[in-house]
Design an enzyme around this catalytic site. Sequence first.
Site, PDB file in Angstrom:
ATOM      1  N   CYS A  87       0.904  -1.265   0.338  1.00 24.48           N
ATOM      2  CA  CYS A  87       0.169  -0.241   0.199  1.00 24.48           C
ATOM      3  C   CYS A  87       1.204   1.136   0.040  1.00 24.48           C
ATOM      4  O   CYS A  87       0.578   2.012  -0.778  1.00 24.48           O
ATOM      5  CB  CYS A  87      -0.957   0.133   0.618  1.00 24.48           C
ATOM      6  SG  CYS A  87      -1.931   1.572   0.911  1.00 24.48           S
ATOM      7  N   CYS A 188      -9.062  -2.264   8.531  1.00 25.71           N
ATOM      8  CA  CYS A 188     -10.110  -1.588   8.989  1.00 25.71           C
ATOM      9  C   CYS A 188     -11.671  -2.272   8.580  1.00 25.71           C
ATOM     10  O   CYS A 188     -11.966  -2.772   8.930  1.00 25.71           O
ATOM     11  CB  CYS A 188     -10.697   0.036   8.960  1.00 25.71           C
ATOM     12  SG  CYS A 188     -10.606   0.536   6.967  1.00 25.71           S
TER      13      CYS A 188
END
Length: 355
Positions: A87, A188
Amino acid sequence: MSSGVDSAVSAALYAHKYKNVHGIYMANWSQTATCTERDWNDVQQLCHDLKISCERVNFERDYWQTVFQPMIDKYARGLTPNPDTGCNKHVKFGKLANYLESKYHSKRWWLVTGHYARIMKHNPSGETHLLRGHSSKKDQSYYLSSIPPSIMPKVLLPIGHYIKPEIRELGKQFGLHVASKPDSQGLCFVSPDQNNFRDFLNNYLEPNPGDIVSQDGKVWGHHQGLWHATIGQRSTVSMPQGDPNFKGTWYVSAKDPVKNQLIIVRGWDHPSLFKDQANLYELDWLYPQEKVLAIPPQELQFQFHSLGKRYNIKSIDLTNDKLSVNIHPKARAMAPGQIGVIYRGNQVLASGIIM
């Protein structure tokens, strides 16, 4: 800005010094996910309190194509990938940096983030170096070890010079409502009602049953997919404890993607769990390759876990874009797919995927 205290304090440090600070929030998962909306609301409140503008950008497709789907594919092949480094490489310091360059190409701009690492100019050489964070307990340089070196002169990492308690205290001094917000744990979008990350992976990977075997090839149990086990962890197979040949705790020592097998051994300290060599591919050089290879090996260290043990390097060899690293002492449970990082003291030099 992620809505956490680290990025919030980073924004506050610059907002209190400069007038042209602009908050940016990346929505990299489903735009309607609970965590996405909750975090966006926090970011908007923070920017309002800091009297800075804020913007929400959608890199969902980029995240899926360059980070998430490759992660799923690697788990299916029995590898142990690290989506955080992916990421940072492809999205936070890749797509986002490209977006900012296209938006502010005629102006000078810098990207401020809340990572516990440092990017500093080496005065004697004029080079820009990525360094470990001041906090040994929170250092995130490992996760930044694959970012494009060209972006480093435009990146500012203010909290890398602090420790976490100091950041929380600064958050209180700035009056930030997230000053005491707990640190995020994991991804998340992994639902809290799922027991672990493997439950989440089961939503994207079809079961692929195979055998759990000892080194002699004897079958002791079965698995539902190679991603259900991690090298070095305790085996879930119940071995015959009444037999002295099998009594004790057994651990996963290897994965065989060709035979779709998990290989288990007896004892935490079984020799097959330890390796003194790592072969790296898909290399990223944050310091010029020729300069890294010219450094005496005894000045280098190797790490394959964030905050993990640092191993002395005995020798390194680059052949056909593959970097062979010999270390001392032997490392336990080094798994294919993990990121291996080369350091010189506090400086990140290079990284690659362990074969």
